[in-house]
Design a protein around this motif. Structure first.
Motif, PDB file in Angstrom:
ATOM      1  N   ARG A 167      -2.251  13.639  -1.561  1.00 29.31           N
ATOM      2  CA  ARG A 167      -2.268  12.332  -2.210  1.00 29.31           C
ATOM      3  C   ARG A 167      -1.030  11.579  -1.725  1.00 29.31           C
ATOM      4  O   ARG A 167       0.059  12.152  -1.644  1.00 29.31           O
ATOM      5  N   ILE A 168      -1.179  10.296  -1.429  1.00 28.19           N
ATOM      6  CA  ILE A 168      -0.083   9.465  -0.934  1.00 28.19           C
ATOM      7  C   ILE A 168       0.296   8.464  -2.023  1.00 28.19           C
ATOM      8  O   ILE A 168      -0.560   7.756  -2.550  1.00 28.19           O
ATOM      9  N   GLN A 200       0.787  -1.215   0.000  1.00 26.39           N
ATOM     10  CA  GLN A 200       0.000   0.000   0.000  1.00 26.39           C
ATOM     11  C   GLN A 200       0.833   1.286   0.000  1.00 26.39           C
ATOM     12  O   GLN A 200       1.148   1.844   1.046  1.00 26.39           O
ATOM     13  N   ALA A 201       1.144   1.781  -1.190  1.00 28.14           N
ATOM     14  CA  ALA A 201       1.845   3.063  -1.368  1.00 28.14           C
ATOM     15  C   ALA A 201       3.190   3.100  -0.646  1.00 28.14           C
ATOM     16  O   ALA A 201       3.567   4.108  -0.064  1.00 28.14           O
ATOM     17  N   LEU A 202       3.902   2.003  -0.683  1.00 27.96           N
ATOM     18  CA  LEU A 202       5.270   1.947  -0.190  1.00 27.96           C
ATOM     19  C   LEU A 202       6.167   1.506  -1.343  1.00 27.96           C
ATOM     20  O   LEU A 202       5.800   0.631  -2.122  1.00 27.96           O
ATOM     21  N   THR A 217      10.112   3.923   1.334  1.00 27.51           N
ATOM     22  CA  THR A 217       9.548   5.255   1.573  1.00 27.51           C
ATOM     23  C   THR A 217       8.153   5.387   0.984  1.00 27.51           C
ATOM     24  O   THR A 217       7.724   4.605   0.142  1.00 27.51           O
ATOM     25  N   ALA A 218       7.473   6.433   1.440  1.00 28.18           N
ATOM     26  CA  ALA A 218       6.220   6.887   0.839  1.00 28.18           C
ATOM     27  C   ALA A 218       6.399   8.361   0.511  1.00 28.18           C
ATOM     28  O   ALA A 218       7.278   9.038   1.058  1.00 28.18           O
ATOM     29  N   LYS A 219       5.573   8.857  -0.393  1.00 24.85           N
ATOM     30  CA  LYS A 219       5.656  10.266  -0.775  1.00 24.85           C
ATOM     31  C   LYS A 219       4.306  10.938  -0.520  1.00 24.85           C
ATOM     32  O   LYS A 219       3.266  10.404  -0.907  1.00 24.85           O
TER      33      LYS A 219
END
Length: 250
Positions: A141-142, A114-116, A124-126
């Motif tokens: 937004r991720i 999930q968004a990693l 990381t995530a942004k």
């Protein structure tokens, strides 16, 4: 009032926006303010849920309710309501990379992450953010950490209006410039070095862009924003909206 907790004025602004009030459909919350203060304590301290002080009741109860509100979009709706009094002259776009703590990387791989993603900083995530003229957050937004900055920009600008859109050169793309032109706004974006034809920008207006960078600095006072401890994107997004809401609560 204890550290990290809402003041009377802050609570008065959001009390009627929360579910669980007397008269609302479903179950009535025993103490919404105590619950929100508990979530704020976790957000600012970055502590494990099991370390939540006993004054906020059982940590499992608070965590379960926090999760329900995340999946129901409650935190985002409260944040959206607070941002109604925005300054619409300029819009600013930027992003920041946050390191994922080892507990965010637990569980199965693949789509479960999930968004990693992997970037120069490791796992990381942004966080992509849209801000108003004063540098206050409007929309998030991720994505995974290796995602390009410009990919989230069209979604952030959807249904928005402004005189100009400010962003750094990472957002210099013909597609985004066309999207901004369709808004009848000016694109205040420096050209990349590899652009064949240099596109000038208003340097006086561009100076305002530091406000969104200062906003990120303020948001990172919330440790659950500065580091991703949550494996589930919905939970991490909930903490992002909690931190952002506090920017709008003086």
């Amino acid at each position: 009032m204890k550290r990290y907790e809402l003041t009377e004025a802050q609570w008065a602004r959001i009390a009627l926006l929360l579910p669980g009030k007397a008269g609302d459909p479903g179950r009535t919350g025993s103490d919404n303010r105590l619950f929100v203060n508990g979530c704020l304590w976790i957000s600012r301290s970055g502590a494990h849920w099991c370390d939540l002080p006993e004054r906020y009741t059982r940590w499992k109860t608070v965590h379960r309710r926090f999760s329900r509100w995340c999946h129901a979009g409650v935190w985002e709706r409260v944040f959206d309501t607070l941002t109604a009094d925005r300054d619409k002259q300029y819009l600013m776009i930027d992003s920041t990379i946050v390191r994922a703590h080892q507990q965010a990387a637990t569980g199965k791989g693949g789509s479960k992450d999930q968004a990693l993603g992997r970037s120069r900083g490791g796992l990381t995530a942004k966080i992509h953010m849209l801000a108003d003229t004063l540098g206050r957050p409007l929309r998030f937004r991720i994505t995974s950490g290796q995602a390009s900055d410009v990919t989230a920009a069209p979604d952030l600008l959807e249904c928005q209006k402004a005189e100009a859109v400010l962003a750094d050169k990472a957002y210099d793309s013909n597609g985004l410039r066309g999207r901004i032109a369709a808004m009848k706004a000016e694109a205040v974006i420096p050209s990349k070095r590899n652009r064949k034809t240099f596109i000038p920008h208003d340097t006086a207006i561009y100076k305002h862009r530091n406000r969104i960078e200062r906003c990120f600095s303020r948001l990172k006072h919330f440790r659950r924003f500065a580091t991703r401890y949550d494996r589930r994107t919905a939970h991490f997004t909930g903490f992002v909206h909690i931190a952002a809401a506090m920017i709008w609560l003086p």
